[in-house]
Design a protein around this motif. Sequence first.
Motif, mmCIF file in Angstrom:
data_model
loop_
_atom_site.group_PDB
_atom_site.id
_atom_site.type_symbol
_atom_site.label_atom_id
_atom_site.label_comp_id
_atom_site.label_asym_id
_atom_site.label_seq_id
_atom_site.Cartn_x
_atom_site.Cartn_y
_atom_site.Cartn_z
ATOM 1 N N ALA A 28 9.549 0.694 -2.311
ATOM 2 C CA ALA A 28 8.787 -0.727 -2.630
ATOM 3 C C ALA A 28 8.367 -0.661 -4.179
ATOM 4 N N GLU A 29 8.274 -1.720 -4.550
ATOM 5 C CA GLU A 29 7.398 -1.841 -5.941
ATOM 6 C C GLU A 29 6.251 -2.457 -5.782
ATOM 7 N N LEU A 30 5.203 -1.956 -6.088
ATOM 8 C CA LEU A 30 3.621 -2.663 -5.856
ATOM 9 C C LEU A 30 3.727 -3.082 -7.439
ATOM 10 N N PRO A 47 0.308 3.992 -1.357
ATOM 11 C CA PRO A 47 1.318 4.679 -0.826
ATOM 12 C C PRO A 47 1.082 5.353 0.555
ATOM 13 N N SER A 48 0.227 5.767 0.805
ATOM 14 C CA SER A 48 -0.064 6.531 2.162
ATOM 15 C C SER A 48 -0.023 5.457 3.230
ATOM 16 N N MET A 49 -0.319 4.333 3.089
ATOM 17 C CA MET A 49 -0.090 3.181 4.154
ATOM 18 C C MET A 49 1.300 2.882 4.253
ATOM 19 N N ALA A 50 2.075 2.787 2.882
ATOM 20 C CA ALA A 50 3.256 2.316 2.954
ATOM 21 C C ALA A 50 4.278 2.951 3.690
ATOM 22 N N GLY A 51 4.113 4.371 3.502
ATOM 23 C CA GLY A 51 5.020 5.168 4.344
ATOM 24 C C GLY A 51 6.460 5.182 3.709
ATOM 25 N N LEU A 52 6.767 4.885 2.407
ATOM 26 C CA LEU A 52 7.943 5.076 1.827
ATOM 27 C C LEU A 52 7.638 5.295 0.522
ATOM 28 N N PRO A 53 8.578 5.651 -0.429
ATOM 29 C CA PRO A 53 8.109 5.780 -1.816
ATOM 30 C C PRO A 53 8.004 4.406 -2.725
ATOM 31 N N VAL A 54 6.853 4.633 -3.209
ATOM 32 C CA VAL A 54 6.350 3.317 -3.869
ATOM 33 C C VAL A 54 6.499 3.476 -5.577
ATOM 34 N N ILE A 55 6.813 2.383 -6.393
ATOM 35 C CA ILE A 55 6.712 2.425 -7.704
ATOM 36 C C ILE A 55 5.648 1.697 -7.738
ATOM 37 N N LEU A 77 -6.727 1.204 -15.310
ATOM 38 C CA LEU A 77 -6.131 0.652 -13.858
ATOM 39 C C LEU A 77 -5.191 1.699 -13.465
ATOM 40 N N LEU A 78 -4.209 1.959 -14.289
ATOM 41 C CA LEU A 78 -3.150 2.818 -13.929
ATOM 42 C C LEU A 78 -3.361 4.106 -13.408
ATOM 43 N N LEU A 79 -4.445 4.569 -14.218
ATOM 44 C CA LEU A 79 -4.949 5.859 -14.097
ATOM 45 C C LEU A 79 -5.612 6.171 -12.763
ATOM 46 N N SER A 80 -6.433 5.240 -12.330
ATOM 47 C CA SER A 80 -6.862 5.381 -11.214
ATOM 48 C C SER A 80 -6.045 4.961 -9.841
ATOM 49 N N ALA A 81 -5.226 4.129 -10.151
ATOM 50 C CA ALA A 81 -4.005 3.993 -8.932
ATOM 51 C C ALA A 81 -3.349 5.238 -8.733
ATOM 52 N N LEU A 82 -3.181 5.896 -9.876
ATOM 53 C CA LEU A 82 -2.305 7.236 -9.788
ATOM 54 C C LEU A 82 -3.030 8.385 -9.010
ATOM 55 N N ASP A 83 -4.388 8.309 -8.450
ATOM 56 C CA ASP A 83 -4.640 8.964 -7.695
ATOM 57 C C ASP A 83 -4.251 9.212 -6.271
ATOM 58 N N GLY A 84 -3.491 7.942 -5.937
ATOM 59 C CA GLY A 84 -2.490 7.759 -4.936
ATOM 60 C C GLY A 84 -1.352 8.553 -5.260
ATOM 61 N N ASP A 85 -0.477 8.620 -3.883
ATOM 62 C CA ASP A 85 0.740 9.563 -3.994
ATOM 63 C C ASP A 85 1.939 8.378 -4.500
ATOM 64 N N TYR A 86 1.941 8.021 -5.603
ATOM 65 C CA TYR A 86 3.001 7.111 -5.951
ATOM 66 C C TYR A 86 4.460 7.823 -6.348
ATOM 67 N N ALA A 87 5.503 7.531 -5.804
ATOM 68 C CA ALA A 87 6.824 8.244 -6.227
ATOM 69 C C ALA A 87 7.232 8.101 -7.633
ATOM 70 N N TYR A 88 7.032 6.812 -8.109
ATOM 71 C CA TYR A 88 7.455 6.491 -9.348
ATOM 72 C C TYR A 88 6.158 5.636 -10.225
ATOM 73 N N VAL A 89 6.147 5.537 -11.536
ATOM 74 C CA VAL A 89 5.443 4.729 -12.406
ATOM 75 C C VAL A 89 6.263 4.359 -13.293
ATOM 76 N N ASP A 90 6.150 2.851 -13.651
ATOM 77 C CA ASP A 90 6.886 2.199 -14.679
ATOM 78 C C ASP A 90 5.992 2.151 -15.720
ATOM 79 N N ILE A 91 6.361 2.511 -17.024
ATOM 80 C CA ILE A 91 5.758 2.485 -18.260
ATOM 81 C C ILE A 91 6.729 1.903 -19.410
ATOM 82 N N GLU A 92 6.291 0.967 -19.863
ATOM 83 C CA GLU A 92 7.289 0.072 -20.914
ATOM 84 C C GLU A 92 7.587 1.078 -22.039
ATOM 85 N N GLU A 93 8.682 0.700 -22.474
ATOM 86 C CA GLU A 93 9.317 1.528 -23.682
ATOM 87 C C GLU A 93 8.495 1.593 -24.901
ATOM 88 N N ASP A 94 7.732 0.662 -25.155
ATOM 89 C CA ASP A 94 6.901 0.841 -26.395
ATOM 90 C C ASP A 94 5.572 1.399 -26.273
#
Length: 481
Positions: A28-30, A47-55, A77-94
């Motif tokens: 899933a993509e949050l 991510p721990s609540m979702a029970g599947l890989p989350v972007i 905001l992204l840094l604080s969210a990354l305290d959780g176990d996300y499988a992927y993070v989307d970072i824009e090209e630029d």
Amino acid sequence: MICLTLSGNTLESCLEEIEANRSYIDSAELRLDYLTPEEQKKAASFPSMAGLPVILTLRRKEDGGKCTLSERERRALLLSALDGDYAYVDIEEDVKKNDVEDKAREKGVKIIRSFHDFSGIPDDIYSRLYRLAERGDIAKAAVTPHTTQDLLTLFRIAEELKDVPKIIIGMGDWGIPIRILYKKAGSLLTFACSGEAVAPGQVSAKDLKLLYRADKVNDRTGIYGIIGNPVLHTSSPSIHNPGFQSINYNAIYLPFLVDNVRIFFALAEYLKMRGFSVTVPFKDAVLMYLGNITREVKQIGACNTVVRMPGMWKGMNTDYYGFLQPILPELESGKIKSALVIGAGGASQAVVWALRNRGVKVTILNRTLTKAEKLAKLNICEYDTLDNAHLYEGKVDLVVQTTSVGLFPNFDTSPVPDFHFTGKEIAYDIIYKPKMTKFLQDAEKAGCTLHFGEEMLLEQGKLQFEAFTGYHYPKDLHPSL
Ligand code: ATR
């Protein structure tokens, strides 16, 4: 992977979306930018609540998202969210290398490097994707095809980047085939919406998983489809895909919005398609690309089924038999000796010829008399204008409606509103959406026997299935259209 894009504005509603789709999705993509500011702060727990890989994605406004924060605030905001176990993070090209990227790498979170183009396909898409993947990241392009050629270009780029970890998304209606055939394009995942598709270009997780079995596509999967314009509301995938599944035939059938038949044939070659259905407005336009046509196609001048033969494409017309099949008992018992055919367009040609071939006396009624005349002369029958419909009341055994009048969403119209059925006629409307057209409602009120467009759709589809696979359509399968 089939990845559900979450659209809720609270973590709880996002979890509910996951639960409603859990059996159809792999990830899933949050969308952090969809959440309320209070919920954004709690994103590390997701991510721990979702029970599947989350972007994890926090999309800026200029990339089609809702985030209007400054880059500094967005990073925090992204840094604080990354305290959780996300499988992927989307970072824009630029986005320059920063602490979000560092933290993701440190934690083993895979990075999706993305760019978006809402107006078209950038000329340098190939080199950009290639460059984005250089550091071992997953390169993602969400671009907007507008033509059949654009779609072909996307598939070609995907093929050229075969060994690059990537996600290629075709946004809008023209991109649907590459969303469904994401495995053929070598994309890591395809994005799906929850429930029924609500916006153009979206495909629901349920349809991707159950209808198309998009995640099961492999090198041996036979690709079939339907071409038309418009085409996305067609029911044909609901006939063919369950048929394939029922006989364990490794194949997929999907809609292709087309603007240029010649280029579609190039795409069909490229995808090594084995066959396709043809609907309005291409039933004539395909003829010049066919190396072999059946007698029906020659006579009717229209083809609704194309199958691959060694070195050429063969054209067939299953509308002809599909139309006849439901009324065969009545034809064979002699109940139908005369017919009124309303309309003289493409669909009418197959109907008129089928009836004439069965020895039925046919009168064609059409708004434009010259078109009725032309079709009547070709098939040796009578013709008249729609305004004279009343002259035929009580004089024919069968009345067939072949015009587009009454078609969804114009439920309440009939091309012959003043025609009085006596109740003895058999009324047949080839429109299948809605099932009960105004024309059929009028006939039912008079006590007529009815035949529905749905019956014809299904019969012509079953015959196509045979032409496509060489197998009979499974007898006990009753697709819901
Ligand atoms: P198709 O290939 O689906 O049959 P078509 O070739 O455009 O489509 O034919 C549409 C048929 O519906 C024609 O018979 C058309 O009548 P005209 O030949 O006079 O155009 C008929 N039709 C479409 N809109 C109509 C309307 N509002 N009233 C009556 N007939 C209509």
